[in-house]
Design a protein around this motif. Structure first.
Motif, PDB file in Angstrom:
ATOM      1  N   GLN A 206       1.077  -1.272   0.030  1.00 10.85           N
ATOM      2  CA  GLN A 206       0.065  -0.039  -0.149  1.00 10.85           C
ATOM      3  C   GLN A 206       0.888   1.239  -0.109  1.00 10.85           C
ATOM      4  OE1 GLN A 206      -3.856  -0.173   0.071  1.00 10.85           O
ATOM      5  NE2 GLN A 206      -3.298   1.854  -0.673  1.00 10.85           N
ATOM      6  N   LEU A 207       1.960   1.289   0.727  1.00 13.15           N
ATOM      7  CA  LEU A 207       2.811   2.437   0.734  1.00 13.15           C
ATOM      8  C   LEU A 207       3.525   2.656  -0.361  1.00 13.15           C
ATOM      9  CD1 LEU A 207       4.075   4.799   2.312  1.00 13.15           C
ATOM     10  CD2 LEU A 207       5.648   3.416   3.477  1.00 13.15           C
ATOM     11  N   ALA A 208       3.988   1.405  -0.995  1.00 13.30           N
ATOM     12  CA  ALA A 208       4.793   1.423  -2.352  1.00 13.30           C
ATOM     13  C   ALA A 208       3.611   2.140  -3.394  1.00 13.30           C
ATOM     14  CB  ALA A 208       5.257   0.047  -2.576  1.00 13.30           C
ATOM     15  N   SER A 209       2.631   1.772  -3.329  1.00 11.79           N
ATOM     16  CA  SER A 209       1.642   2.281  -4.401  1.00 11.79           C
ATOM     17  C   SER A 209       1.445   3.746  -4.420  1.00 11.79           C
ATOM     18  CB  SER A 209       0.420   1.550  -4.365  1.00 11.79           C
ATOM     19  OG  SER A 209      -0.519   2.431  -2.786  1.00 11.79           O
ATOM     20  N   TYR A 210       1.778   4.527  -3.396  1.00  5.22           N
ATOM     21  CA  TYR A 210       1.763   5.893  -3.360  1.00  5.22           C
ATOM     22  C   TYR A 210       2.801   6.556  -4.371  1.00  5.22           C
ATOM     23  CZ  TYR A 210      -1.555   6.343   0.398  1.00  5.22           C
ATOM     24  OH  TYR A 210      -2.663   6.355   1.237  1.00  5.22           O
ATOM     25  N   PHE A 211       3.779   5.781  -4.694  1.00  9.00           N
ATOM     26  CA  PHE A 211       4.774   6.298  -5.500  1.00  9.00           C
ATOM     27  C   PHE A 211       4.804   5.858  -6.965  1.00  9.00           C
ATOM     28  CE2 PHE A 211       6.446   6.498  -1.083  1.00  9.00           C
ATOM     29  CZ  PHE A 211       6.781   7.809  -0.866  1.00  9.00           C
ATOM     30  N   ILE A 212       3.695   5.399  -7.369  1.00  8.53           N
ATOM     31  CA  ILE A 212       3.258   5.092  -8.741  1.00  8.53           C
ATOM     32  C   ILE A 212       2.443   6.288  -9.251  1.00  8.53           C
ATOM     33  CG2 ILE A 212       1.935   3.436 -10.287  1.00  8.53           C
ATOM     34  CD1 ILE A 212       2.456   1.482  -8.189  1.00  8.53           C
ATOM     35  N   ALA A 213       2.902   7.056 -10.107  1.00  9.85           N
ATOM     36  CA  ALA A 213       2.353   8.220 -10.845  1.00  9.85           C
ATOM     37  C   ALA A 213       1.346   8.018 -11.443  1.00  9.85           C
ATOM     38  CB  ALA A 213       3.547   8.890 -11.496  1.00  9.85           C
ATOM     39  N   ASP A 214       1.302   6.886 -12.308  1.00 11.83           N
ATOM     40  CA  ASP A 214       0.078   6.610 -12.911  1.00 11.83           C
ATOM     41  C   ASP A 214      -1.219   5.973 -12.246  1.00 11.83           C
ATOM     42  OD1 ASP A 214      -1.658   4.449 -14.978  1.00 11.83           O
ATOM     43  OD2 ASP A 214      -0.834   6.136 -16.264  1.00 11.83           O
ATOM     44  N   GLU A 215      -2.272   6.733 -11.975  1.00  6.72           N
ATOM     45  CA  GLU A 215      -3.463   6.138 -11.267  1.00  6.72           C
ATOM     46  C   GLU A 215      -3.799   4.746 -11.662  1.00  6.72           C
ATOM     47  OE1 GLU A 215      -7.969   7.469  -9.673  1.00  6.72           O
ATOM     48  OE2 GLU A 215      -6.627   8.634 -10.823  1.00  6.72           O
ATOM     49  N   HIS A 216      -4.071   4.546 -13.016  1.00  5.38           N
ATOM     50  CA  HIS A 216      -4.474   3.328 -13.542  1.00  5.38           C
ATOM     51  C   HIS A 216      -3.418   2.021 -12.972  1.00  5.38           C
ATOM     52  CE1 HIS A 216      -6.528   0.093 -16.064  1.00  5.38           C
ATOM     53  NE2 HIS A 216      -5.256  -0.059 -16.625  1.00  5.38           N
ATOM     54  N   LYS A 217      -1.961   2.361 -13.185  1.00  9.48           N
ATOM     55  CA  LYS A 217      -1.360   1.337 -12.674  1.00  9.48           C
ATOM     56  C   LYS A 217      -1.052   0.976 -11.313  1.00  9.48           C
ATOM     57  CE  LYS A 217       1.928   2.196 -16.964  1.00  9.48           C
ATOM     58  NZ  LYS A 217       3.020   2.697 -17.402  1.00  9.48           N
TER      59      LYS A 217
END
Length: 405
Positions: A206-217
């Motif tokens: 969940q924390l790692a996901s905050y650093f994915i810029a593309d919302e869909h990805k």
């Protein structure tokens, strides 16, 4: 000796299907952190070697860094393959250059000129058909970080190639795109997508996901997380009031996790900081192994390892500690690459993540951590919220950021 490599019988049906894919065509396998790409790669190398009764000289596992090479070597021995099977691609090219072109290697800026070496090997293969297809099986780890020229060479050097990659983890700017890899291997699309990020505990993912810029990805990544895992320890971000206090607290955290018998990885922005933190921790009674190109590192033991973000690619630890998240540590990196670096660093952890910075010097992305805190996905602690150890005092001095280095 312990190992991070799972026995083949413990692989998921999906992973086992990739291991056993026939070698009647090249393969490209995609998968997020925690999907078991490196596990599958090793078992596939062993499977194809035995299935086709291949000599070990005909099989190669290519990686980008020497640190990842040592990491994979620590696991590959458990399936009966020799260490020489694993190599960085550039080291293999250098050997081919010496063997077939010249013992005098080109140099540039006090090191081997690997782009020139690759170019020479590519021309060598083009001009000498007898040298082509000498490798029966090649498996490529973290394929998104290898330069496009690598695939020109591999397409002529090997009869079968399996590439494992994840564009979201691309942190080397000259790495090949997915489209380029597919084109050079002559296949229209990737052959399999490993899903189900079983490695990362839900809070880590969940924390790692905050650093994915593309919302869909980002949504795709979160949808792959195994929410049934029992590990529910929330990540922690410590805001120190000085650089000495930051490393004091880091040493305390390492000692606590060692009592829990965890594999610990400390990931820092630069090589200078790698050696500085190793020295600073040793002064505080904590010994760590440096996972660096010029330092030997035994991944078969449980000693804490310290690496840079770039050399930590492909590694896995129970707990990952990310200190020195200050703007001056990352100011030289562009914004998109920074986000991918933080994503990669956090995603090295299977159970827990610790981050630390210094008040007034936080990295630009600290606001992302505040949003994660508001959503309950990380705990942010500062000097006012930390219970001090009896007899300890916080250092209010205006110490220098690089006093450790």
């Amino acid at each position: 000796m312990s190992t991070w490599l799972l026995p083949r019988l413990e692989l998921t049906p999906e992973q086992l299907q990739v291991v056993e894919m026939p070698a009647n065509g090249h393969r490209v396998i995609m998968g997020p952190p925690g999907s078991g790409k490196t596990q599958v790669l090793i078992h596939r190398a062993d499977h194809l070697s035995m299935l086709h009764n291949l000599e070990h000289d005909q099989v190669r596992v290519f990686v980008f860094t020497t640190v990842v090479k040592e990491y994979i070597k620590s696991g590959i021995q458990f399936v009966g393959l020799p260490e020489k099977v694993v190599s960085t691609f550039d080291n293999w090219c250098r050997q081919e250059y010496v063997k077939h072109i010249s013992k005098k290697l080109p140099w540039k800026y006090k090191s081997y000129d690997y782009p020139e070496i690759r170019h020479a090997v590519l021309n060598l293969l083009r001009q000498n058909p007898r040298l082509q297809k000498q490798l029966a099986v090649v498996l490529v780890d973290e394929g998104q970080d290898l330069p496009p020229q690598v695939y020109d060479i591999l397409s002529m050097a090997a009869r079968h190639i399996t590439v494992f990659a994840d564009p979201q983890q691309k942190i080397f700017e000259d790495g090949a795109t997915e489209a380029w890899i597919l084109k050079k291997l002559g296949i229209p699309r990737c052959n399999a997508m490993l899903l189900g990020a079983y490695r990362n505990a839900p809070y880590v993912a969940q924390l790692a996901s905050y650093f994915i810029a593309d919302e869909h990805k980002r949504d795709q990544y979160i949808a792959q997380v195994n929410t049934e895992q029992q590990v529910r320890e929330k990540p922690l971000c410590f805001v120190a009031d000085g650089f000495d206090r930051e490393i004091d607290h880091l040493a305390e955290i390492i000692s606590q996790r060692q009592v829990m018998n965890e594999r610990i990885g400390i990931i820092v922005p630069t090589n200078k900081q790698l050696y500085g933190f190793a020295k600073g921790l040793e002064e505080r009674g904590v010994t760590v192994e440096k996972a660096a190109a010029k330092s030997g590192c035994d991944f078969g033991n449980s000693d804490p390892k310290i690496a840079t973000y770039y050399s930590a690619k492909g590694l896995t630890f129970d707990s990952v500690l990310l200190p020195r998240l200050t703007e001056s540590s990352f100011g030289w990196i562009d914004d998109d690459t920074r986000l991918r670096l933080f994503f990669v660093g956090i995603a090295r952890a299977t159970q827990w993540v610790y981050l630390s910075t210094v008040a007034g010097k936080e990295f630009s992305e600290f606001g992302i951590l505040r949003r994660a805190e508001a959503a309950g996905h990380v705990t942010v602690q500062d000097r006012n919220s930390v219970v001090q150890t009896a007899g300890s005092e916080l250092d209010d001095s205006d110490d220098d950021e690089f006093s450790l280095l």
